[in-house]
Write a protein that holds these residues in place. Structure first.
Motif, PDB file in Angstrom:
ATOM      1  N   SER A 122       0.830  -1.214   0.000  1.00  0.00           N
ATOM      2  CA  SER A 122       0.000   0.000   0.000  1.00  0.00           C
ATOM      3  C   SER A 122       0.864   1.264   0.000  1.00  0.00           C
ATOM      4  N   GLU A 123       1.991   1.227   0.683  1.00  0.00           N
ATOM      5  CA  GLU A 123       2.886   2.390   0.698  1.00  0.00           C
ATOM      6  C   GLU A 123       3.549   2.586  -0.650  1.00  0.00           C
ATOM      7  N   ILE A 124       3.908   1.492  -1.323  1.00  0.00           N
ATOM      8  CA  ILE A 124       4.522   1.593  -2.647  1.00  0.00           C
ATOM      9  C   ILE A 124       3.530   2.191  -3.646  1.00  0.00           C
ATOM     10  N   ILE A 125       2.278   1.717  -3.599  1.00  0.00           N
ATOM     11  CA  ILE A 125       1.260   2.226  -4.517  1.00  0.00           C
ATOM     12  C   ILE A 125       0.995   3.697  -4.256  1.00  0.00           C
ATOM     13  N   GLU A 126       0.925   4.091  -3.002  1.00  0.00           N
ATOM     14  CA  GLU A 126       0.662   5.499  -2.667  1.00  0.00           C
ATOM     15  C   GLU A 126       1.819   6.378  -3.121  1.00  0.00           C
ATOM     16  N   THR A 127       3.047   5.883  -2.974  1.00  0.00           N
ATOM     17  CA  THR A 127       4.207   6.628  -3.461  1.00  0.00           C
ATOM     18  C   THR A 127       4.148   6.791  -4.976  1.00  0.00           C
ATOM     19  N   ALA A 128       3.793   5.716  -5.676  1.00  0.00           N
ATOM     20  CA  ALA A 128       3.711   5.771  -7.132  1.00  0.00           C
ATOM     21  C   ALA A 128       2.631   6.750  -7.587  1.00  0.00           C
ATOM     22  N   ARG A 129       1.486   6.727  -6.926  1.00  0.00           N
ATOM     23  CA  ARG A 129       0.406   7.650  -7.300  1.00  0.00           C
ATOM     24  C   ARG A 129       0.804   9.102  -7.081  1.00  0.00           C
ATOM     25  N   SER A 130       1.430   9.362  -5.940  1.00  0.00           N
ATOM     26  CA  SER A 130       1.780  10.747  -5.614  1.00  0.00           C
ATOM     27  C   SER A 130       2.854  11.310  -6.531  1.00  0.00           C
ATOM     28  N   HIS A 131       3.632  10.440  -7.174  1.00  0.00           N
ATOM     29  CA  HIS A 131       4.682  10.885  -8.096  1.00  0.00           C
ATOM     30  C   HIS A 131       4.304  10.639  -9.557  1.00  0.00           C
ATOM     31  N   ASP A 132       3.013  10.425  -9.804  1.00  0.00           N
ATOM     32  CA  ASP A 132       2.480  10.333 -11.177  1.00  0.00           C
ATOM     33  C   ASP A 132       3.054   9.169 -11.981  1.00  0.00           C
ATOM     34  N   PHE A 133       3.335   8.060 -11.327  1.00  0.00           N
ATOM     35  CA  PHE A 133       3.692   6.849 -12.073  1.00  0.00           C
ATOM     36  C   PHE A 133       2.422   6.245 -12.676  1.00  0.00           C
ATOM     37  N   THR A 134       2.550   5.688 -13.858  1.00  0.00           N
ATOM     38  CA  THR A 134       1.392   5.075 -14.516  1.00  0.00           C
ATOM     39  C   THR A 134       1.296   3.584 -14.223  1.00  0.00           C
ATOM     40  N   ASP A 135       2.426   2.935 -13.882  1.00  0.00           N
ATOM     41  CA  ASP A 135       2.430   1.494 -13.646  1.00  0.00           C
ATOM     42  C   ASP A 135       3.439   1.151 -12.562  1.00  0.00           C
ATOM     43  N   VAL A 136       3.156   0.056 -11.870  1.00  0.00           N
ATOM     44  CA  VAL A 136       4.089  -0.501 -10.880  1.00  0.00           C
ATOM     45  C   VAL A 136       4.406  -1.929 -11.291  1.00  0.00           C
ATOM     46  N   ILE A 137       5.694  -2.267 -11.335  1.00  0.00           N
ATOM     47  CA  ILE A 137       6.124  -3.628 -11.652  1.00  0.00           C
ATOM     48  C   ILE A 137       6.880  -4.175 -10.437  1.00  0.00           C
ATOM     49  N   LEU A 138       6.398  -5.311  -9.931  1.00  0.00           N
ATOM     50  CA  LEU A 138       6.974  -5.942  -8.744  1.00  0.00           C
ATOM     51  C   LEU A 138       7.519  -7.312  -9.133  1.00  0.00           C
ATOM     52  N   VAL A 139       8.797  -7.561  -8.836  1.00  0.00           N
ATOM     53  CA  VAL A 139       9.469  -8.795  -9.240  1.00  0.00           C
ATOM     54  C   VAL A 139       9.656  -9.696  -8.024  1.00  0.00           C
ATOM     55  N   HIS A 140       9.308 -10.984  -8.173  1.00  0.00           N
ATOM     56  CA  HIS A 140       9.457 -11.965  -7.099  1.00  0.00           C
ATOM     57  C   HIS A 140      10.533 -12.992  -7.469  1.00  0.00           C
ATOM     58  N   GLU A 141      10.967 -13.742  -6.447  1.00  0.00           N
ATOM     59  CA  GLU A 141      11.986 -14.759  -6.670  1.00  0.00           C
ATOM     60  C   GLU A 141      11.718 -15.973  -5.784  1.00  0.00           C
TER      61      GLU A 141
END
Length: 233
Positions: A122-141
Motif C-alpha cells: 500500500s505504501e509503494i502504490i501510494e508513493t507511485a500515485r503521488s509521483h504520477d507513475f502510470t504502472d508498478v512492476i513488482l518482481v518476485h523470486e
C-alpha cells in the motif's frame, strides 16, 4: 490526495455500474437496426420505444454506436503521455534478483528502480500515485531465481501476474561481445497469437508499459504466445 483518490474511485465505480444499463440500451438499438435492414417488423416489446430509439440511432456515429466499458477507460488517456514505471522487488532481494531488476530497467523504457526496504504494498502504490507513475512492476523470486512478475496499472488497474520460466539475462551469456551493448531506443512491439479475448486483454496490458517508438527505431521486442506460455525476446 486521499480525497482525490476517493473521488476518482467513486467515479470509476459509477461508470462501471452504468455499463449494465448501456448494454441493455445497445441491445434494443441493435434489434431495431437488424429489423430495419432485413425488412422485418419491429419487435413487439420495442414498439413503444421505437421512435425515441430510432432518433438516437440517427444521431450516432462509429465512436458512439458501441458502448464503452470500464476496461476501455483504464487506458483511455494512455496515449496522451509516455508511461512512467516504478520498478521494485519483493522484500530482502537476493543479488541475482537485484541484477535481474537492473536488466528490466533496460527492457522497460522510462522505468525507475527503487529499493523496497521495509515498505508494504500500500505504501509503494501510494508513493507511485503521488509521483504520477502510470504502472508498478513488482518482481518476485524463489531461492535467488526470478519466478514472478506483477504489473499493475494506476490508479485502478488492471493488475496481472506473470510466472517466469527459463529466464536468461545478459549476465548468463558467456560471449559478451556477441550480444553487444543493450540498446535504449523505444522498441517496436510484436505480439504473436494474442487472438482470444483474454489474449487481447494481456496484450493491452503489456503494450501500454512501452512508449511509442520512432519510425526509424531498430530495436524490436517480441511477445509470442503459445498454449498460454508467452516467450519474450
Amino acid at each position: 490526495m486521499l480525497r482525490r483518490n476517493v473521488r476518482l474511485r467513486k467515479e470509476y465505480l459509477y461508470r462501471k455500474n452504468l455499463e449494465g444499463d448501456e448494454r441493455k440500451l445497445y441491445d434494443k438499438k441493435r434489434k431495431i437496426r437488424e429489423a430495419l435492414q432485413e425488412g422485418k417488423p419491429i419487435p413487439t416489446e420495442l414498439r413503444n420505444e421505437e421512435a425515441r430509439l430510432r432518433q438516437e440511432i440517427d444521431l450516432e456515429d462509429q465512436n458512439t454506436a458501441v458502448p464503452r466499458s470500464h476496461i476501455d477507460d483504464e487506458y483511455a488517456n494512455a496515449t496522451e503521455a509516455d508511461p512512467k514505471i516504478l520498478l521494485t522487488t519483493s522484500r530482502n532481494p537476493s543479488a541475482p534478483l537485484i541484477r535481474f531488476t537492473k536488466e528490466l530497467k533496460f527492457v522497460f523504457p522510462n522505468s525507475q528502480r527503487i529499493n523496497r526496504g521495509g515498505q508494504v504494498i500500500s505504501e509503494i502504490i501510494e508513493t507511485a500515485r503521488s509521483h504520477d507513475f502510470t504502472d508498478v512492476i513488482l518482481v518476485h523470486e524463489h531461492r535467488g531465481v526470478p519466478d514472478g512478475l506483477i504489473i499493475s496499472h494506476l490508479p485502478f488497474g488492471p493488475t496481472a501476474y506473470f510466472g517466469l520460466l527459463n529466464v536468461v539475462t545478459r549476465h548468463d551469456i558467456s560471449d559478451k561481445k556477441a550480444i553487444g551493448k543493450m540498446p535504449e531506443q523505444y522498441p517496436h512491439l510484436i505480439f504473436n497469437n494474442f487472438t482470444t479475448q483474454m489474449g487481447q486483454r494481456v496484450a493491452n496490458i503489456l503494450k501500454h508499459i512501452f512508449p511509442a517508438p520512432k519510425l526509424d527505431a531498430r530495436r524490436i521486442v517480441t511477445f509470442a504466445n503459445q498454449s498460454d506460455y508467452i516467450s519474450f525476446r
